[in-house]
Design an enzyme around this catalytic site. Structure first.
Site, PDB file in Angstrom:
ATOM      1  N   SER A   1      37.137  14.576   6.638  1.00 13.35           N
ATOM      2  CA  SER A   1      36.703  15.206   7.748  1.00 13.35           C
ATOM      3  C   SER A   1      37.876  15.910   8.589  1.00 13.35           C
ATOM      4  CB  SER A   1      36.017  14.343   8.608  1.00 13.35           C
ATOM      5  OG  SER A   1      35.985  15.313  10.059  1.00 13.35           O
TER       6      SER A   1
ATOM      7  N   HIS B   1      34.209  17.638   4.667  1.00 13.85           N
ATOM      8  CA  HIS B   1      33.417  17.600   5.799  1.00 13.85           C
ATOM      9  C   HIS B   1      33.757  18.303   7.181  1.00 13.85           C
ATOM     10  CE1 HIS B   1      30.362  15.480   8.109  1.00 13.85           C
ATOM     11  NE2 HIS B   1      30.963  15.446   9.412  1.00 13.85           N
TER      12      HIS B   1
ATOM     13  N   ASP C   1      33.318  19.484  11.102  1.00  7.82           N
ATOM     14  CA  ASP C   1      32.641  19.076  12.300  1.00  7.82           C
ATOM     15  C   ASP C   1      32.420  20.342  13.118  1.00  7.82           C
ATOM     16  OD1 ASP C   1      31.798  16.361  12.215  1.00  7.82           O
ATOM     17  OD2 ASP C   1      34.057  15.933  11.670  1.00  7.82           O
TER      18      ASP C   1
ATOM     19  N   MET D   1      31.221  21.551  16.908  1.00  5.41           N
ATOM     20  CA  MET D   1      30.839  20.920  17.991  1.00  5.41           C
ATOM     21  C   MET D   1      30.665  22.072  18.930  1.00  5.41           C
ATOM     22  SD  MET D   1      33.328  17.529  18.165  1.00  5.41           S
ATOM     23  CE  MET D   1      33.411  16.689  16.841  1.00  5.41           C
TER      24      MET D   1
ATOM     25  N   HIS E   1      28.599  19.784   9.597  1.00  8.79           N
ATOM     26  CA  HIS E   1      27.845  18.913  10.229  1.00  8.79           C
ATOM     27  C   HIS E   1      27.775  19.749  11.874  1.00  8.79           C
ATOM     28  CE1 HIS E   1      27.999  14.905  12.862  1.00  8.79           C
ATOM     29  NE2 HIS E   1      27.014  15.394  12.995  1.00  8.79           N
TER      30      HIS E   1
ATOM     31  N   MET F   1      26.981  19.872  15.343  1.00 11.66           N
ATOM     32  CA  MET F   1      26.914  19.072  16.424  1.00 11.66           C
ATOM     33  C   MET F   1      26.379  20.203  17.614  1.00 11.66           C
ATOM     34  SD  MET F   1      29.405  16.091  15.897  1.00 11.66           S
ATOM     35  CE  MET F   1      30.048  17.050  14.545  1.00 11.66           C
TER      36      MET F   1
ATOM     37  N   MET G   1      25.064   8.410  11.628  1.00 12.50           N
ATOM     38  CA  MET G   1      26.191   8.540  12.444  1.00 12.50           C
ATOM     39  C   MET G   1      26.471   7.013  13.022  1.00 12.50           C
ATOM     40  SD  MET G   1      27.224  11.482  12.697  1.00 12.50           S
ATOM     41  CE  MET G   1      28.497  11.187  13.753  1.00 12.50           C
TER      42      MET G   1
ATOM     43  N   GLY H   1      37.000  12.310  16.743  1.00 10.34           N
ATOM     44  CA  GLY H   1      37.288  11.291  15.548  1.00 10.34           C
ATOM     45  C   GLY H   1      38.010  10.198  16.282  1.00 10.34           C
TER      46      GLY H   1
ATOM     47  N   ASP I   1      29.016   8.415   8.846  1.00  5.17           N
ATOM     48  CA  ASP I   1      30.201   9.222   9.465  1.00  5.17           C
ATOM     49  C   ASP I   1      30.500   8.450  10.720  1.00  5.17           C
ATOM     50  OD1 ASP I   1      31.481  11.370  10.671  1.00  5.17           O
ATOM     51  OD2 ASP I   1      29.860  12.816  10.797  1.00  5.17           O
TER      52      ASP I   1
HETATM   53  C1  DX5 Z   1      32.490  12.694  14.962  1.00  4.62           C
HETATM   54  C2  DX5 Z   1      32.211  13.535  13.684  1.00  4.62           C
HETATM   55  C3  DX5 Z   1      33.157  12.636  12.609  1.00  4.62           C
HETATM   56  C4  DX5 Z   1      34.611  12.572  12.653  1.00  4.62           C
HETATM   57  C5  DX5 Z   1      34.945  11.467  11.953  1.00  4.62           C
HETATM   58  O1  DX5 Z   1      31.766  13.306  16.117  1.00  4.62           O
HETATM   59  O2  DX5 Z   1      31.175  13.572  13.248  1.00  4.62           O
HETATM   60  O3  DX5 Z   1      33.088  13.393  11.297  1.00  4.62           O
HETATM   61  O4  DX5 Z   1      35.601  13.501  12.342  1.00  4.62           O
HETATM   62  O5  DX5 Z   1      36.047  10.996  12.183  1.00  4.62           O
HETATM   63  P1  DX5 Z   1      36.726   9.240  12.428  1.00  4.62           P
HETATM   64  O6  DX5 Z   1      36.633   8.984  10.545  1.00  4.62           O
HETATM   65  O7  DX5 Z   1      38.152   9.403  12.321  1.00  4.62           O
HETATM   66  O8  DX5 Z   1      35.762   8.528  12.902  1.00  4.62           O
HETATM   67 ZN    ZN Z   2      31.188  14.808  11.234  1.00  6.71          ZN
END
Ligand code: DX5
Ligand code: ZN
Length: 228
Positions: free
Chosen positions: A13, A37, A39, A41, A70, A72, A140, A147, A178
């Site tokens: 990610s 991956h 993210d 947001m 992904h 969000m 999730m 992260g 994830d």
């Molecule tokens: C969190 C994200 C994840 C994040 C995971 O909202 O969807 O993809 O990047 O990061 P780690 O592996 O550090 O938990």
């Molecule tokens: Zn994610």
């Protein structure tokens, strides 16, 4: 006969990478990782803001890796075609957002890998009706938004139910986890039936991200007894 085990896929990610050196970070994991991956947001569905279609397009020009976006977002439907044009390969929208049937149909029409993400507190029953239509399901194991959070082991029973339902169907839906995945937690999720593992901090905050990917794969395969 037991169904064949799905191939282990590691999905670094980029949220945990140095955004000022994103190209270098991606080049570093490209030879050993399976998917990237991304993210997205929106500052509304989750309390953070990250990446949009222009950055996905730049990443797509930089790497041949499949891009796993992904979303969000409260309103992913407004951006699906923009992400498709930018080069997204897989997209996950959240099951907590309304209009799931329309979103899945639009993703399918755009030729995207069709995924649904499910938050830790959302029950199995919310995603069960959609499982037969998905290319991947993103479970999730942290509350989305950031992260580097701690893995939530309480999600494992739901993960097991989702993976069990997928295994009992004819569709080769990828079960992806994830949040908080590292060499200590990945085995539990592999045993519970996940085969695709997103990892942010465990890869990009490691001294050698490529080595971290190799070690994650080894730990997942060891947990389910894959012979190499
Ligand atoms: C969190 C994200 C994840 C994040 C995971 O909202 O969807 O993809 O990047 O990061 P780690 O592996 O550090 O938990
Ligand atoms: Zn994610």
């Amino acid at each position: 006969m037991a169904p064949p085990k799905a191939r282990v896929q590691i999905a670094p990610s980029i949220l945990s990478a140095d955004f000022a050196a994103l190209g270098d970070a991606i080049s570093c994991v490209q030879p050993v990782a399976d998917v990237l991956h991304v993210d997205v947001m929106d500052g509304h569905f989750v309390p953070n803001l990250t990446i949009g279609p222009p950055v996905v397009a730049a990443i797509n020009r930089h790497t041949p890796m499949p891009l796993d976006c992904h979303l969000m977002m409260t309103n992913p439907g407004d951006f699906l075609s923009a992400f498709a044009r930018a080069g997204a390969d897989w997209i996950s929208v959240h099951v907590e957002v309304d209009s799931t049937a329309d979103l899945l149909a639009e993703m399918r029409g755009l030729g995207l890998g069709v995924g649904l993400a499910i938050n830790p507190e959302t029950p199995f029953e919310a995603i069960e009706p959609w499982l037969g239509e998905l290319d991947h399901v993103l479970v999730m194991t942290v509350h989305p938004g950031f992260g580097g959070q701690a893995f939530m082991g309480e999600v494992l029973p739901k993960l097991r139910r989702i993976a069990g339902a997928v295994a009992a169907s004819d569709r080769p839906t990828i079960v992806e986890v994830d949040g908080g995945i590292d060499v200590h937690t990945i085995g539990q999720t592999a045993e519970a039936g996940a085969s695709c593992f997103v990892a942010g901090n465990a890869v990009f905050r490691a001294p050698e991200p490529a080595t971290a990917v190799v070690e994650l794969r080894r730990a997942a395969e060891a947990a389910v007894g894959v012979q190499r």
